[in-house]
Motif scaffolding. Structure first.
Motif, PDB file in Angstrom:
ATOM      1  N   GLY A 210       0.806  -1.210   0.000  1.00  0.00           N
ATOM      2  CA  GLY A 210       0.000   0.000   0.000  1.00  0.00           C
ATOM      3  C   GLY A 210       0.838   1.257   0.000  1.00  0.00           C
ATOM      4  O   GLY A 210       1.956   1.281   0.525  1.00  0.00           O
ATOM      5  N   ALA A 211       0.295   2.324  -0.591  1.00  0.00           N
ATOM      6  CA  ALA A 211       0.961   3.625  -0.631  1.00  0.00           C
ATOM      7  C   ALA A 211       0.361   4.541   0.432  1.00  0.00           C
ATOM      8  O   ALA A 211      -0.859   4.559   0.637  1.00  0.00           O
ATOM      9  N   LEU A 212       1.211   5.315   1.085  1.00  0.00           N
ATOM     10  CA  LEU A 212       0.758   6.229   2.133  1.00  0.00           C
ATOM     11  C   LEU A 212       0.294   7.542   1.512  1.00  0.00           C
ATOM     12  O   LEU A 212       0.931   8.071   0.601  1.00  0.00           O
ATOM     13  N   ASN A 213      -0.810   8.072   2.020  1.00  0.00           N
ATOM     14  CA  ASN A 213      -1.346   9.344   1.549  1.00  0.00           C
ATOM     15  C   ASN A 213      -1.628  10.256   2.733  1.00  0.00           C
ATOM     16  O   ASN A 213      -1.950   9.789   3.825  1.00  0.00           O
ATOM     17  N   GLY A 214      -1.537  11.572   2.484  1.00  0.00           N
ATOM     18  CA  GLY A 214      -1.707  12.522   3.577  1.00  0.00           C
ATOM     19  C   GLY A 214      -0.478  12.509   4.456  1.00  0.00           C
ATOM     20  O   GLY A 214       0.650  12.530   3.978  1.00  0.00           O
TER      21      GLY A 214
ATOM     22  N   GLY B 120       2.614   0.331  18.115  1.00  0.00           N
ATOM     23  CA  GLY B 120       1.344  -0.346  17.923  1.00  0.00           C
ATOM     24  C   GLY B 120       1.082  -1.396  18.972  1.00  0.00           C
ATOM     25  O   GLY B 120       1.836  -1.557  19.936  1.00  0.00           O
ATOM     26  N   GLU B 121       0.024  -2.146  18.776  1.00  0.00           N
ATOM     27  CA  GLU B 121      -0.259  -3.280  19.649  1.00  0.00           C
ATOM     28  C   GLU B 121       0.698  -4.427  19.339  1.00  0.00           C
ATOM     29  O   GLU B 121       1.082  -5.183  20.224  1.00  0.00           O
ATOM     30  N   VAL B 122       1.080  -4.555  18.056  1.00  0.00           N
ATOM     31  CA  VAL B 122       2.051  -5.564  17.620  1.00  0.00           C
ATOM     32  C   VAL B 122       3.198  -4.819  16.939  1.00  0.00           C
ATOM     33  O   VAL B 122       3.106  -4.473  15.763  1.00  0.00           O
ATOM     34  N   ASP B 123       4.242  -4.527  17.667  1.00  0.00           N
ATOM     35  CA  ASP B 123       5.371  -3.749  17.136  1.00  0.00           C
ATOM     36  C   ASP B 123       4.886  -2.372  16.666  1.00  0.00           C
ATOM     37  O   ASP B 123       4.219  -1.675  17.399  1.00  0.00           O
ATOM     38  N   GLY B 124       5.192  -2.005  15.395  1.00  0.00           N
ATOM     39  CA  GLY B 124       4.813  -0.681  14.914  1.00  0.00           C
ATOM     40  C   GLY B 124       3.392  -0.629  14.397  1.00  0.00           C
ATOM     41  O   GLY B 124       2.721  -1.652  14.199  1.00  0.00           O
ATOM     42  N   ALA B 125       2.915   0.600  14.158  1.00  0.00           N
ATOM     43  CA  ALA B 125       1.560   0.820  13.638  1.00  0.00           C
ATOM     44  C   ALA B 125       1.566   2.088  12.803  1.00  0.00           C
ATOM     45  O   ALA B 125       2.577   2.769  12.668  1.00  0.00           O
ATOM     46  N   ALA B 126       0.398   2.402  12.226  1.00  0.00           N
ATOM     47  CA  ALA B 126       0.222   3.617  11.439  1.00  0.00           C
ATOM     48  C   ALA B 126      -0.772   4.531  12.134  1.00  0.00           C
ATOM     49  O   ALA B 126      -1.812   4.066  12.630  1.00  0.00           O
ATOM     50  N   ALA B 127      -0.465   5.823  12.164  1.00  0.00           N
ATOM     51  CA  ALA B 127      -1.346   6.816  12.772  1.00  0.00           C
ATOM     52  C   ALA B 127      -2.054   7.618  11.683  1.00  0.00           C
ATOM     53  O   ALA B 127      -1.437   8.025  10.696  1.00  0.00           O
ATOM     54  N   PHE B 128      -3.356   7.856  11.880  1.00  0.00           N
ATOM     55  CA  PHE B 128      -4.208   8.568  10.923  1.00  0.00           C
ATOM     56  C   PHE B 128      -4.847   9.762  11.635  1.00  0.00           C
ATOM     57  O   PHE B 128      -5.380   9.622  12.747  1.00  0.00           O
ATOM     58  N   ASP B 129      -4.812  10.940  10.971  1.00  0.00           N
ATOM     59  CA  ASP B 129      -5.238  12.171  11.644  1.00  0.00           C
ATOM     60  C   ASP B 129      -6.721  12.477  11.494  1.00  0.00           C
ATOM     61  O   ASP B 129      -7.213  13.467  12.036  1.00  0.00           O
ATOM     62  N   GLY B 130      -7.474  11.670  10.714  1.00  0.00           N
ATOM     63  CA  GLY B 130      -8.905  11.919  10.552  1.00  0.00           C
ATOM     64  C   GLY B 130      -9.233  13.026   9.581  1.00  0.00           C
ATOM     65  O   GLY B 130     -10.401  13.396   9.423  1.00  0.00           O
ATOM     66  N   SER B 131      -8.205  13.571   8.919  1.00  0.00           N
ATOM     67  CA  SER B 131      -8.414  14.678   7.998  1.00  0.00           C
ATOM     68  C   SER B 131      -8.201  14.269   6.546  1.00  0.00           C
ATOM     69  O   SER B 131      -9.078  14.438   5.698  1.00  0.00           O
ATOM     70  N   ASP B 132      -7.011  13.710   6.255  1.00  0.00           N
ATOM     71  CA  ASP B 132      -6.716  13.327   4.875  1.00  0.00           C
ATOM     72  C   ASP B 132      -5.781  12.132   4.793  1.00  0.00           C
ATOM     73  O   ASP B 132      -5.219  11.841   3.739  1.00  0.00           O
ATOM     74  N   ASP B 133      -5.595  11.417   5.904  1.00  0.00           N
ATOM     75  CA  ASP B 133      -4.656  10.298   5.937  1.00  0.00           C
ATOM     76  C   ASP B 133      -5.332   8.997   5.533  1.00  0.00           C
ATOM     77  O   ASP B 133      -6.432   8.674   6.014  1.00  0.00           O
ATOM     78  N   TYR B 134      -4.673   8.227   4.684  1.00  0.00           N
ATOM     79  CA  TYR B 134      -5.136   6.882   4.375  1.00  0.00           C
ATOM     80  C   TYR B 134      -4.028   6.109   3.676  1.00  0.00           C
ATOM     81  O   TYR B 134      -3.063   6.685   3.174  1.00  0.00           O
ATOM     82  N   VAL B 135      -4.172   4.795   3.650  1.00  0.00           N
ATOM     83  CA  VAL B 135      -3.290   3.903   2.897  1.00  0.00           C
ATOM     84  C   VAL B 135      -4.082   3.362   1.726  1.00  0.00           C
ATOM     85  O   VAL B 135      -5.212   2.891   1.892  1.00  0.00           O
ATOM     86  N   ASN B 136      -3.510   3.438   0.542  1.00  0.00           N
ATOM     87  CA  ASN B 136      -4.192   2.988  -0.671  1.00  0.00           C
ATOM     88  C   ASN B 136      -3.502   1.743  -1.232  1.00  0.00           C
ATOM     89  O   ASN B 136      -2.328   1.769  -1.573  1.00  0.00           O
TER      90      ASN B 136
END
Length: 411
Positions: A225-229, A236-252
């Motif tokens: 997946g590609a990161l956007n925003g 994370g709960e399992v090692d690392g994770a991704a944070a999303f700001d609720g504005s324009d962040d998503y993984v495509n």
């Protein structure tokens, strides 16, 4: 000092047979077998094997009949074999690729040893390992197996212990692949990551540990997946994770036939939803706009408090499943959706089934990307606020016990 010669020939465990299989789907294949199969060169087989392009690739050679042979003997630099009473680790000797139509588990066994050389078992003197990690011994039920999604490759290394060995060895190596997991040890992904929890039917697995490198890597499939925003790397709960700001962040994740699942599936992820959440925010989504086009999704409800999904089947629009449990509370929760065309849509939170709706028709099939943190079809709205970790898609409905195990194994 005595020099030792080790030759492991892949694909000659049975006279006249290759370690590879020709065209057509396969469920299980082994180089040491009695069934009649159509054969292909190792490079073209469903379980393809080719010498590495790295420096240790010189120890793997393609024979006249198109199979791979390992020869840990002479080197281009003038070496003439392995030293006695030594331990060798040869990273990236050859590459193995799943060119079949199903994910498989791969491992190897050895035969033909002489003297004090032990070729298998817990005290083996020779084994394969993936991606530079010699702790992962690819040995059937004794140790670990390698999980390869369709199209996925791995670097294969060779471990050799010559302690007390006084005779040259001419071994046969049997490389096996099976859709069922034969191992009681760990399952290792092609990317070198140990995969906790159920792996049968696992199409894509995004641990989201590589977000800091600018990608959401699929370690069992080919659906990166590609990161956007401003998606960012966090704990994370399992090692690392991704944070999303609720504005324009998503993984495509681009559209791919492997993700166009209609008869059965499981979606699963660890999430830490913010209490400041948009209504209908999506955790994971593959759908187009409007009723009749919602193939699958997992998110929160209209009040932005409870977990929810709405899917459309060939027989009904708006099949909704929701749970009245504490969810958007700035805490980690495990969310899972299972679908079976002959059973139901089921929603699990923290390993427990919370709600279900019966179904008797497959999901609609729609061309669509898969998005984490936003709807696949509605730009500019319903963004997720919080953290997402350990996202999985299976091509079957996990049982209640398996969902509970997945929750426990990754908690």
């Amino acid at each position: 000092m005595n020099r030792r010669k080790f030759i492991a020939t892949i694909g000659t465990a049975a006279a006249g047979a290759s370690a590879t299989v020709g065209t057509g789907a396969f469920t299980s294949v082994s180089a040491d077998r009695s069934v009649s199969v159509q054969v292909a060169d190792d490079a073209d087989a469903f379980l393809a094997m080719t010498p590495s392009n790295g420096p240790n690739g010189e120890f793997a050679e393609t024979t006249g009949d198109g199979t791979i042979a390992l020869a840990l003997t002479d080197t281009d630099a003038g070496g003439s074999g392995l030293g006695t009473d030594s331990v060798y680790e040869f990273d990236d000797v050859f590459r193995i690729t799943n060119q079949g139509t199903q994910p498989v588990y791969a491992w190897a066994t050895f035969a033909g040893a002489s003297g004090d050389f032990t070729p298998n078992g817990t005290n083996t003197d020779i084994y394969l390992y993936p991606n530079g990690d010699s702790d992962d011994q690819l040995q059937d039920s004794d140790e670990d197996v390698l999980y390869l999604g369709v199209g996925q490759s791995a670097q294969i290394g060779v471990y050799v212990d010559t302690t007390d060995v006084t005779t040259d060895q001419d071994l046969t190596m049997t490389v096996n692949a099976d859709v069922e997991n034969p191992a009681s040890g760990a399952t290792v992904g092609g990317g070198g990551t140990t995969i906790p929890g159920p792996t049968n039917g696992l199409v894509s697995y995004w641990p989201l540990d590589s977000v800091g490198d600018g990608t959401a890597e699929d370690i069992v499939g080919t659906n990166d997946g590609a990161l956007n925003g401003g998606v960012s790397a966090v704990s994370g709960e399992v090692d690392g994770a991704a944070a999303f700001d609720g504005s324009d962040d998503y993984v495509n994740v681009p559209d791919d036939p492997s993700l166009d699942l209609t008869g059965a599936l499981t979606l699963a992820a660890w999430v830490k939803p913010s209490s400041d959440q948009d209504n209908y925010a999506r955790i994971l989504s593959r759908e187009q706009s409007g009723a009749g086009n919602r193939q699958y999704n997992l998110g929160v409800d209209a009040d932005a408090t409870d977990p929810r999904t709405v899917v459309d089947t060939a027989g009904a629009n708006g099949v909704e499943v929701s749970a009245t449990v504490t969810f958007t509370d700035d805490s980690w929760h495990h969310a899972a959706l299972t679908f079976d065309t002959s059973d139901a849509v089921r929603l699990y939170i923290d390993g427990t089934e919370e709600d279900s709706t019966p179904v008797n028709a497959p999901l609609v099939s729609r061309s669509s990307t898969v998005k984490f943190g936003a709807p696949a079809h509605l730009p500019g709205k319903d963004f997720f606020t919080g953290r997402i970790d350990d996202v999985r898609i299976y091509d079957r409905a996990l049982s209640a016990t398996e969902v509970s195990d997945l929750y426990g194994d990754t908690n």
